[in-house]
Design a protein around this motif. Structure first.
Motif, mmCIF file in Angstrom:
data_model
loop_
_atom_site.group_PDB
_atom_site.id
_atom_site.type_symbol
_atom_site.label_atom_id
_atom_site.label_comp_id
_atom_site.label_asym_id
_atom_site.label_seq_id
_atom_site.Cartn_x
_atom_site.Cartn_y
_atom_site.Cartn_z
ATOM 1 N N ILE A 79 0.818 -1.195 0.090
ATOM 2 C CA ILE A 79 -0.053 -0.028 0.087
ATOM 3 C C ILE A 79 0.935 1.131 0.026
ATOM 4 C CG2 ILE A 79 0.020 0.004 2.571
ATOM 5 C CD1 ILE A 79 -2.931 1.333 2.333
ATOM 6 N N LEU A 80 0.316 2.214 -0.836
ATOM 7 C CA LEU A 80 0.718 3.565 -0.510
ATOM 8 C C LEU A 80 -0.064 4.605 -0.142
ATOM 9 C CD1 LEU A 80 3.320 5.251 -1.105
ATOM 10 C CD2 LEU A 80 2.512 5.931 -3.364
ATOM 11 N N ARG A 81 0.241 5.277 0.960
ATOM 12 C CA ARG A 81 -0.650 6.032 1.849
ATOM 13 C C ARG A 81 -0.537 7.500 1.069
ATOM 14 N NH1 ARG A 81 -2.150 5.175 7.977
ATOM 15 N NH2 ARG A 81 -3.903 6.497 7.092
ATOM 16 N N ASN A 84 3.163 11.312 2.471
ATOM 17 C CA ASN A 84 4.181 10.475 2.968
ATOM 18 C C ASN A 84 5.188 11.502 3.221
ATOM 19 O OD1 ASN A 84 3.117 7.749 2.556
ATOM 20 N ND2 ASN A 84 3.004 8.205 0.487
ATOM 21 N N HIS A 85 5.395 11.533 4.442
ATOM 22 C CA HIS A 85 6.534 12.373 4.803
ATOM 23 C C HIS A 85 7.862 11.572 5.489
ATOM 24 C CE1 HIS A 85 4.205 16.066 4.856
ATOM 25 N NE2 HIS A 85 3.337 15.400 5.496
ATOM 26 N N VAL A 86 8.969 11.328 4.594
ATOM 27 C CA VAL A 86 9.914 10.663 5.169
ATOM 28 C C VAL A 86 11.046 11.646 5.564
ATOM 29 C CG1 VAL A 86 11.703 9.069 4.265
ATOM 30 C CG2 VAL A 86 9.260 8.785 3.761
ATOM 31 N N THR A 87 11.538 11.401 6.623
ATOM 32 C CA THR A 87 12.587 12.306 7.336
ATOM 33 C C THR A 87 13.993 11.818 6.718
ATOM 34 O OG1 THR A 87 12.033 11.173 9.511
ATOM 35 C CG2 THR A 87 11.602 13.726 8.901
ATOM 36 N N ALA A 88 14.123 10.441 6.603
ATOM 37 C CA ALA A 88 15.177 9.763 6.532
ATOM 38 C C ALA A 88 16.013 10.472 5.149
ATOM 39 C CB ALA A 88 15.162 8.250 6.552
ATOM 40 N N ASP A 134 14.853 14.374 -0.463
ATOM 41 C CA ASP A 134 14.612 15.873 -0.124
ATOM 42 C C ASP A 134 15.009 16.608 -1.181
ATOM 43 O OD1 ASP A 134 17.252 15.460 0.236
ATOM 44 O OD2 ASP A 134 17.405 15.975 2.477
ATOM 45 N N PHE A 145 7.892 6.859 -4.500
ATOM 46 C CA PHE A 145 7.117 5.900 -3.606
ATOM 47 C C PHE A 145 6.519 4.704 -4.359
ATOM 48 C CE2 PHE A 145 7.194 9.791 -0.592
ATOM 49 C CZ PHE A 145 8.446 9.232 0.201
ATOM 50 N N MET A 148 8.880 2.260 -5.485
ATOM 51 C CA MET A 148 8.986 1.257 -4.257
ATOM 52 C C MET A 148 7.975 0.294 -3.962
ATOM 53 S SD MET A 148 9.000 2.781 -0.472
ATOM 54 C CE MET A 148 9.568 1.567 0.930
ATOM 55 N N ARG B 72 12.228 9.630 14.350
ATOM 56 C CA ARG B 72 12.172 10.411 12.938
ATOM 57 C C ARG B 72 12.138 11.871 13.267
ATOM 58 N NH1 ARG B 72 6.897 9.102 10.111
ATOM 59 N NH2 ARG B 72 8.113 9.634 8.055
ATOM 60 N N SER B 212 3.790 -1.786 6.283
ATOM 61 C CA SER B 212 3.544 -2.407 4.679
ATOM 62 C C SER B 212 4.714 -3.251 4.318
ATOM 63 C CB SER B 212 3.273 -1.216 3.703
ATOM 64 O OG SER B 212 2.927 -1.394 2.607
ATOM 65 N N ASP B 259 20.916 8.269 4.870
ATOM 66 C CA ASP B 259 20.464 7.667 6.037
ATOM 67 C C ASP B 259 20.252 6.043 5.679
ATOM 68 O OD1 ASP B 259 20.557 9.806 7.956
ATOM 69 O OD2 ASP B 259 18.457 10.310 7.077
#
Lengths: 251, 318
Positions: A79-81, A84-88, A134, A145, A148, B72, B212, B259
């Motif tokens: 699933i992709l919501r 999506n905030h990915v900080t990594a 980023d 995403f 992925m 995070r 997921s 990361d």
């Protein structure tokens, strides 16, 4: 097949999803449509066990999603919501590679790498593959995403508002790509989508929700009718046939 | 390959420099001359101190990285999340209630306190609507302040402020053979962190992505917090608090390499060790023959870097 039986989600006394029973057929592209607050995203999240249900059950190929081990399910359903905030700080290639995590636990085999390359090419991300997330635009990130999730290579793929952040050109190519994933790769693609005409043109099946319930479901020909759409969305519609396509206007 | 080069060109020379920096005259010349005192100082003090610095530095840098992935948030590390202060409270509790416990048991108690403090921090974060990422370290620093106030109160009442002070400010001058070996335990935790590196990266994508992808989010969280607590406790018990290290090193490495932890963790560990060595050698030379504790040196550098991170974010947001 995804079998949803009597699924509810309540916050306090207020039901967001209210006793939904629905079978999603194998193969093809199914769109879930409906006005804001209809419970579409909540239903999708519960199907993908990202949110607990208040009542009812969901099975995917007979596997109960709340009881099946996470990694087993992760090889069947992805699933992709939205939002999506990915900080990594990962590169596009890193991110897409993590789609193989359920298969390889991080140690990529030759086959995994093949899937990664394929997904990157499929989403046309070749030139961006070394860039950090980023450093990308919202649309590019959305494509990363999606790559992925496709790289996870599951039979069932769920997307919540996959056209978010995409301009018209990219929205069209994203919808074509998802439809192709269903027709060529034999995947079962389920979308929550706002744009009724995108749903009309590309879906094999449409499910309409309103106030937490299913109000109607059927092929685009059955759903894209002025009276049906009016009941779903509560605003007047006109439906035009242009070429072989039915296009709804409501402006 | 480049990592090996970094270790050979930076870390090893720093370690050698650390062996020969200090008040007692220990140098290759005195050693070859067979000066028994020089050999004794080297074996009993300088070698343990250097090893302790390397282990503590790599451990704290890795612990900071794991916390940042799990929370995070770029600004979290054991000294900005109440973890270190909780470990200190644990040490005080042991000193008051069971002073006779062996040092390993002391460390375990400190680890349990550190874990409880970190869980409290995370529980507070879940309850507070976060309007800004900067709220997270602020809350952690405030929580740390509250916990260390409690510690100070009891230490004052029982006249133990001095012995507690020794634990809380990072100082490697008292590290001797037989009094740093706990840090090998922290090293073992660092190795486990490396083995589980991919899990932490996936967890860093957030709970939805992790679920997921079939990851048991809560068990990764438990493993990560366990590692962080053990490392923090081992470092605080053997040398005292080493602040900001877990903030500086992971952020610098993340800016340069990203990361993906399987790739970056070895760099983070090596750079953490190098930075602590530099700070400790500086602390030994700036005001020789007196020493400035490494905790103080890092506090100055670290708070400056913290400000840089904050200002950099703001200029990006604007």
């Amino acid at each position: 097949m995804i079998e949803i039986s009597n699924v509810s989600k309540t916050y306090g006394a207020k039901p967001v999803v209210d006793g939904v029973t629905l079978n999603l057929p194998v193969g093809g592209l199914t769109s879930i449509v409906g006005p804001n607050g209809a419970g579409k995203s909540t239903l999708l999240s519960m199907i993908a066990r990202l949110m607990p249900m208040s009542a009812g059950s969901v099975t995917v190929d007979g596997l109960d999603v709340t009881k099946t081990p996470g990694d087993v399910l992760a090889r069947r359903l992805s699933i992709l919501r939205q939002d999506n905030h990915v900080t990594a700080r990962l590169t596009v290639r890193d991110l897409v590679s993590f789609g193989r995590y359920p298969h390889s636990r991080g140690r990529l085999t030759k086959e995994d790498l093949h899937h990664v390359d394929e997904a990157i090419a499929y989403l046309n991300l070749g030139e961006l593959s070394g860039r950090f997330l980023d450093e990308l635009s919202g649309g590019q990130r959305q494509r990363a995403f999606v790559a992925m999730v496709l790289c996870q290579n599951t039979d069932y793929v769920l997307f919540d508002e996959p056209l978010n952040n995409l301009d018209m050109k990219h929205a069209v190519s994203m919808m074509r790509l998802l439809a192709r994933a269903a027709s060529d790769l034999g995947k079962t693609v389920v979308l929550v989508i706002h744009d009724i005409n995108f749903a009309a043109v590309y879906s094999d099946y449409i499910v309409a929700m309103q106030s937490g319930r299913i109000v109607c479901q059927g092929t685009p020909d059955e759903i894209i009718r002025a009276d049906v759409l009016e009941t779903i969305f509560g605003t007047p519609f006109e439906v035009h046939t242009i070429g072989s396509r039915r296009i709804a206007t409501f402006y | 390959m480049r990592l090996l080069l970094f270790i050979l060109a930076v870390l090893v020379p720093l370690a050698i420099l650390s062996l020969f920096t200090g008040v007692s005259n220990v140098s290759p010349a005195t050693l070859f001359a067979g000066d028994a005192r020089a050999v004794m100082v080297l074996v009993e003090s300088r070698v343990p101190r250097t090893i302790a610095l390397i282990l503590a530095g790599s451990g704290m840098a890795v612990a900071g990285t794991i916390m940042q992935m799990l929370a995070r948030n770029r600004f979290v590390e054991p000294s900005t999340a109440g973890t270190v202060e909780s470990a200190g409270l644990g040490i005080l509790a042991v000193l008051l209630l069971a002073p006779g416990l062996p040092v390993f048991a002391k460390m375990l108690v400190a680890a349990v306190f550190a874990l409880a403090g970190t869980l409290l921090f995370l529980a507070i974060l879940r309850r507070i609507p976060l309007r800004s990422v900067l709220m997270v370290p602020l809350i952690g620093i405030m929580l740390g302040g509250v916990i260390s106030a409690i510690t100070t109160f009891f230490a004052y009442r029982y006249n133990m402020q001095q012995s507690l002070g020794a634990w809380m400010s990072g100082d490697f001058s008292a590290v001797l053979r037989g009094r740093y070996e706990l840090l090998w335990f922290s090293f073992a935790m660092t190795v486990i962190a490396y083995i589980a590196a991919d899990r932490f990266t996936v967890a860093g994508l957030g709970e939805d992505f992790a679920t997921s992808l079939g990851l048991k989010y809560t068990s990764v969280m438990a493993l990560g917090l366990g590692i962080v607590s053990m490392v923090t406790a081992a470092v605080v018990v053997s040398a005292g608090m080493v602040p900001f290290l877990g903030l500086i090193v992971p952020n610098v490495i993340s800016m340069i390499m990203g990361d993906a932890l399987r790739r970056t963790l070895p760099w983070i560990a090596a750079s953490g060790a190098a930075l602590v060595l530099v700070c400790d050698i500086a602390g030994r030379t700036i005001n020789a023959p007196y020493e400035i504790p490494v905790g103080t040196v890092l506090g100055i550098i670290g708070s400056g870097f913290f400000l840089y991170l904050l200002l950099r974010r703001q200029s990006r947001a604007a």
